[in-house]
Design an enzyme around this catalytic site. Structure first.
Site, PDB file in Angstrom:
ATOM      1  N   ASP A  40       6.256  -9.592   9.097  1.00 27.41           N
ATOM      2  CA  ASP A  40       6.766 -10.018   7.393  1.00 27.41           C
ATOM      3  C   ASP A  40       7.480  -8.451   7.032  1.00 27.41           C
ATOM      4  OD1 ASP A  40       6.529 -10.266   5.402  1.00 27.41           O
ATOM      5  OD2 ASP A  40       4.700  -8.846   4.751  1.00 27.41           O
TER       6      ASP A  40
ATOM      7  N   CYS B  59       0.579  -1.290  -0.224  1.00 27.99           N
ATOM      8  CA  CYS B  59       0.461  -0.030   0.274  1.00 27.99           C
ATOM      9  C   CYS B  59       0.680   1.257   0.122  1.00 27.99           C
ATOM     10  CB  CYS B  59      -0.879   0.069   1.229  1.00 27.99           C
ATOM     11  SG  CYS B  59       0.055  -0.825   2.823  1.00 27.99           S
TER      12      CYS B  59
ATOM     13  N   HIS C 263      -1.172 -11.883   6.027  1.00 28.61           N
ATOM     14  CA  HIS C 263      -1.169 -10.917   7.361  1.00 28.61           C
ATOM     15  C   HIS C 263      -2.198 -10.923   8.390  1.00 28.61           C
ATOM     16  CE1 HIS C 263       1.033  -9.039   4.538  1.00 28.61           C
ATOM     17  NE2 HIS C 263       2.155  -8.838   5.196  1.00 28.61           N
TER      18      HIS C 263
ATOM     19  N   TYR D 247      -6.602 -13.968  -1.120  1.00 26.79           N
ATOM     20  CA  TYR D 247      -5.541 -13.409  -0.403  1.00 26.79           C
ATOM     21  C   TYR D 247      -5.746 -14.023   1.335  1.00 26.79           C
ATOM     22  CZ  TYR D 247      -3.391  -9.638   3.240  1.00 26.79           C
ATOM     23  OH  TYR D 247      -2.635  -9.505   4.093  1.00 26.79           O
TER      24      TYR D 247
END
Ligand SMILES: Cc1cc2nc3c(=O)[nH]c(=O)nc-3n(C[C@H](O)[C@H](O)[C@H](O)COP(=O)(O)O)c2cc1C
Ligand code: SF4
Length: 697
Positions: free
Chosen positions: A267, A31, A174, A171
C-alpha cells in the site's frame, strides 16, 4: 493568485452519510509514533493538517481493547473511557479548522503481540502470527469471543462519538485486523457460520458494520477501509475475485468505501517501486459497484492527477497519507492558486520509520512533521527575523538549501555558495540512480522557493576559502559541505581499513559510480551501510551488464530498509536481477583479483574473484573549511563574524531527512539562547491512575 478553475472539482463538498466533507482532500489513517503516548503532539500534528485544508483528518489505527495491544508500536488507544480526553484533543484541533475527524477502530487479532496487556491474541482459527517470529500463538475465537469483540467495537464507536469523531471506521485492511483475518481463507479455517463460504467469511465484517451503524450511524458516518487486493495471487484476496465480490455484497452498507491494496508494504510503496496513482487498476471497479463515495490512495501530489481520478470516475475523494505528511498545506496551496509551492512527497518512507522505531514521525521533505507541538514548528508560519544578521551558507546540498530557504523566509540576507556547478548535493547525485528520480524533489522544491526570494543570492561553482569567508561580509557562517564516502572500507564491521584497498587500483566509492566512472566485472559491492545505496548500486552495475556479488555482514540485503517497508522488495529485486547475494560475511582483504571474506559467526574465510570492489561503508565529513576556520578566531572577530556553525552531513553523516532537519533547525534556532535543556516540550507520564477494574485488583 486565483485558483486554477481546472481544480474546482477538488473543492466540491461531498456528503458522507450524515456528514459533509467540505472538499475532496482526505487524510487517510496514518500512524506517527505519537498516538496514545504523546496525545498533545498527536493533536497538534492533526490540527495542522486540518488548517492546511484537508476536509477529513483521520487517526491512525486505534486499538479498541487490551486484547488488541500492539505495544511496543505506538498507535491510538480507546480501550475505555479514560482514553477519550486524549482523543478529544485531536478532534478539537481538527474541528477548529472546519474539518471532519475520522477514527480508525482496530482489533488487530493475531497481529496483536499483547506484550503490555498480556492477553492471549485472538484469531478466526488457532494460528501463529505470520508477520512475527514471537513464540506465541493466537487462539481460535469461540462464538462468545465473537460476541465480545462485536461489543468492544460497538462500545469503542460510542466512545469515539463522545470524543467528537465524525467518521468512524471499520477496518478490514492490510491483513492487520480481525474482520480481514476472517475474510482470508488462509487464516480462517472455521467450519461454523463464520468460516467456509465467502458469505460466511464476510459475516463478521457485515455484522460489525451494522453494529457500528446502529450505534452511531445517526450522527457519524461509518467508513469501511477494505483491501481489495493483497497482491499475493491465488493465496490472497484479489480485486478480480473475492475482493470484488465482497464489495458487491456490502456495496451500500458503509457510508464510505476507503479502498486500497494490502499489505502495508504494498500500500505504501516507495517511489522506487511504484509511480503516483499505482493503485488505480486495483480499486477502479469499486465505483462501478457501489454508489457510496469512494476514497483511494496512491501518493497523490499532482492536482492534475487528482482531478483526473475524479473526472474519470475512479475516486470521489483523494486519499493521502504521505502527501499530507510532506505537505500538510497541499489543499490550501491548490486552493490559493499556488500549486507550484507544494512540497511533494518523494516516496522514501522515512515517515514509516517512526512507527518501527517507536518514535515521533519524521519526514524528509517536511522537517516540521512531528515537531508541531513539542517545538512549536509550523510548516508555513515561520517566525520573522529577530536581528540584522546576514549569512554565508557554504554548500547547497539538502542542508544548505533548506537552511537558506528558511533564513530567506525569515527575511535575512543569505549568500549560498556551492563549490560545484550543480545544486542539490547528494540528492542530485542520488536522484540519477535507478528508481530515485523523485528524490530530486528535495532540491527542486527548495530551489523553486529560493528563486522567488530577493534576499537570497546563490553562487554556483564557488569553492569558498577561509580567506573569502572573512571578506564576504556575513555575520554568521554556516558550513553545510556534506560528506564523502570512504574508500578504505572502514564502517561498522571494520573499524580499521580493509587490507589491500589502499594498494588496489579498482576500488570505487558510491560517488565514483554516481559520477559515471566505469568499472570492470566481476564486481563485489561491499555493503556495510545497510540502507538503500548498496543494493541500488549493485542494481545499476548489473544493468550495465556486469557480474555482481553483493556482500554484506548483515543477514539480509539493505537490512535497515525493513523500517521503510522495502527490505523484502529490494532483496527480491536484487535476486531477480541475477545479483549474487552473500550475507553474514565481512570483507577483510582485496588483492586486486580476489576478495577475502570472513563469516561473521565462525570467522571461517572464503574467497571470491573480483576485478573491482565498491565500498558502501561509511562517510567522512567534508570538514576542511571548518578546520581552516577553526584557527582564525581573531580574524573572524575582526571581520564581524559572530558564529561559525557546522551542520548536516559535514557534522555527522546521516539520512537526507536528518540533513534537511539540520538546515531547518539551524534557521529556526540559531538565535535561541544557549541552553542544556532538551530544546523541546515533553509529554510526561501522569501520576493519575485509571479506575480499578470491575474485576478487582
Ligand atoms: C507513516 C504511515 C503510517 C500509516 N499507518 C496506517 C494506519 O495506522 N492505518 C492504516 O489503515 N493505514 C496506514 N498507513 C497507510 C496509509 O493510510 C495509506 O493507505 C498508504 O500510505 C498509501 O497512501 P499514500 O500513498 O497517500 O501514502 C500508513 C502509511 C504511512 C505512510
Ligand atoms: S518521509 Fe518521504 S515518503 Fe514519507 S511523507 Fe516524507 S517525503 Fe514522503
Amino acid at each position: 493568485m486565483p485558483r486554477d478553475p481546472r481544480y474546482d472539482i477538488l473543492f466540491e463538498p461531498i456528503k458522507i452519510g450524515p456528514v459533509v466533507a467540505k472538499n475532496r482532500f482526505y487524510q487517510v489513517p496514518h500512524c506517527n509514533g505519537m498516538g496514545h503516548v504523546r496525545p498533545q503532539s498527536h493533536a497538534a500534528m492533526r490540527g495542522v493538517k486540518a488548517e492546511g485544508g484537508w476536509a477529513v483528518v483521520s487517526t491512525e489505527e486505534v486499538e479498541i481493547h487490551p486484547s488488541s495491544d500492539i505495544s511496543p508500536y505506538i498507535e491510538g488507544r480507546l480501550w475505555d473511557d479514560h482514553d477519550i480526553p486524549a482523543l478529544a484533543l485531536m478532534t478539537e484541533a481538527i474541528h477548529k479548522h472546519g474539518a471532519l475527524a475520522a477514527i480508525e477502530l482496530v482489533h488487530a487479532g493475531m497481529n496483536a503481540p499483547n506484550l503490555y496487556s498480556r492477553e492471549v491474541a485472538l484469531a478466526p482459527s488457532d494460528i501463529a502470527n505470520p508477520a512475527s517470529y514471537a513464540p506465541a500463538q493466537a487462539r481460535a475465537m469461540t462464538k462468545a469471543d465473537i460476541r465480545a469483540y462485536r461489543r468492544w467495537h460497538r462500545d469503542a464507536a460510542l466512545r469515539a462519538r463522545r470524543a467528537g469523531f465524525d467518521i468512524i471506521y471499520v477496518y478490514a485492511g492490510h491483513s492487520l485486523s480481525l474482520p480481514m483475518h476472517f475474510l482470508q481463507p488462509r487464516h480462517n479455517q472455521r467450519t461454523d457460520e463464520y468460516g467456509g463460504s465467502l458469505s460466511n467469511r464476510v459475516r463478521l465484517l457485515r455484522e460489525v458494520i451494522e453494529d457500528t451503524k446502529n450505534a452511531v450511524g445517526a450522527d457519524c458516518a461509518v467508513a469501511l477501509r477494505f483491501a481489495v487486493d493483497e497482491l499475493r495471487g491465488e493465496d490472497g484476496i484479489r480485486s478480480a475475485g473475492e475482493g470484488r465480490e465482497i464489495v458487491e455484497m456490502l456495496a451500500e452498507l458503509p457510508d464510505l468505501w476507503d479502498v486500497n491494496v494490502s499489505d502495508w508494504a504494498n500500500d505504501s510503496k516507495t517511489s522506487r517501486f511504484a509511480p503516483e496513482g499505482f493503485q488505480e487498476d486495483f480499486v477502479r471497479f469499486v465505483k462501478t459497484v457501489a454508489t457510496k463515495p469512494v476514497v483511494g490512495v496512491g501518493r497523490f501530489t499532482s492536482p492534475d492527477t487528482m482531478v483526473s481520478q475524479i473526472r474519470r470516475g475512479v475516486l470521489d475523494l483523494i486519499g493521502a497519507a504521505r502527501p499530507s505528511i510532506a505537505d500538510p498545506f497541499l489543499p490550501k496551496k491548490i486552493e490559493a492558486g499556488n500549486a507550484d509551492d507544494i512540497r511533494e512527497c518523494i516516496g522514501c518512507n522515512v515517515c514509516v520509520t517512526g512507527d518501527y522505531t517507536m518514535t515521533p514521525i519524521r519526514c524528509t521533505q517536511n522537517p516540521t512533521m512531528g515537531e508541531e507541538w513539542r517545538k512549536g514548528w509550523h510548516p508555513e508560519t515561520i517566525p520573522a527575523r529577530t536581528g540584522n544578521d546576514s549569512f554565508l551558507i557554504v554548500g547547497a546540498g539538502p542542508t544548505g538549501l533548506e537552511c537558506a530557504r528558511l533564513l530567506g523566509r525569515r527575511g535575512y540576507t543569505v549568500y549560498l555558495a556551492e563549490a560545484g556547478e550543480q545544486l542539490g548535493g547528494r540528492v542530485t547525485r542520488e536522484a540519477r540512480l535507478p528508481g530515485l528520480a523523485a528524490w530530486a524533489r528535495v532540491r527542486d522544491y527548495r530551489l523553486n522557493q529560493l528563486n522567488k526570494m530577493q534576499n537570497v543570492e546563490i553562487y554556483r561553482a564557488s569553492r569558498v576559502t577561509a580567506d573569502q569567508v572573512l571578506d564576504i561580509g556575513a555575520t554568521r557562517i554556516v558550513l553545510a559541505t556534506g560528506a564523502t564516502w570512504r574508500r578504505d572500507g572502514v564502517g561498522r564491521a571494520n573499524t580499521r581499513p580493509i587490507r589491500g584497498l589502499d594498494r588496489a587500483a579498482h576500488v570505487f566509492t558510491p560517488e565514483d559510480l554516481m559520477d559515471g566512472r566505469r568499472l570492470e566485472g566481476p564486481v563485489i559491492v561491499f555493503d556495510d551501510d545497510h540502507y538503500y545505496l548498496g543494493a541500488i548500486l549493485a542494481e545499476k552495475l548489473r544493468a550495465d551488464g556486469l557480474a555482481v556479488t553483493l556482500v554484506t555482514p548483515a543477514d539480509k540485503v539493505s537490512a535497515w530498509t525493513a523500517n521503510t517497508l522495502e527490505q523484502h522488495t529490494i532483496q527480491k529485486r536484487v535476486l531477480d536481477q541475477g545479483i549474487e547475494v552473500v550475507t553474514n560475511r565481512n570483507m577483510v582483504e582485496f588483492d586486486g583479483s580476489r576478495v577475502l571474506l570472513q563469516c561473521t559467526y565462525t570467522e571461517r574465510q572464503t574467497e571470491l574473484p573480483a576485478a573491482s570492489v565498491v565500498t558502501v561503508t561509511a562517510r567522512v565529513p567534508n570538514a576542511d573549511l571548518a578546520l581552516a576556520l577553526a584557527d582564525g578566531a581573531d580574524a573572524m572577530t575582526k571581520a564581524g563574524i559572530i558564529s561559525v556553525s557546522t551542520i548536516g552531513d559535514c557534522l555527522a553523516p546521516s539520512t537526507i531527512a536528518a540533513a534537511v532537519y539540520a538546515g531547518h533547525r539551524y534557521a529556526r534556532e540559531f538565535d535561541w539562547p544557549p541552553s542544556d535543556d532538551a530544546g523541546f516540550r515533553r509529554e510526561l507520564p501522569s501520576a493519575t491512575a485509571g479506575d480499578v477494574p470491575a474485576s478487582g485488583i
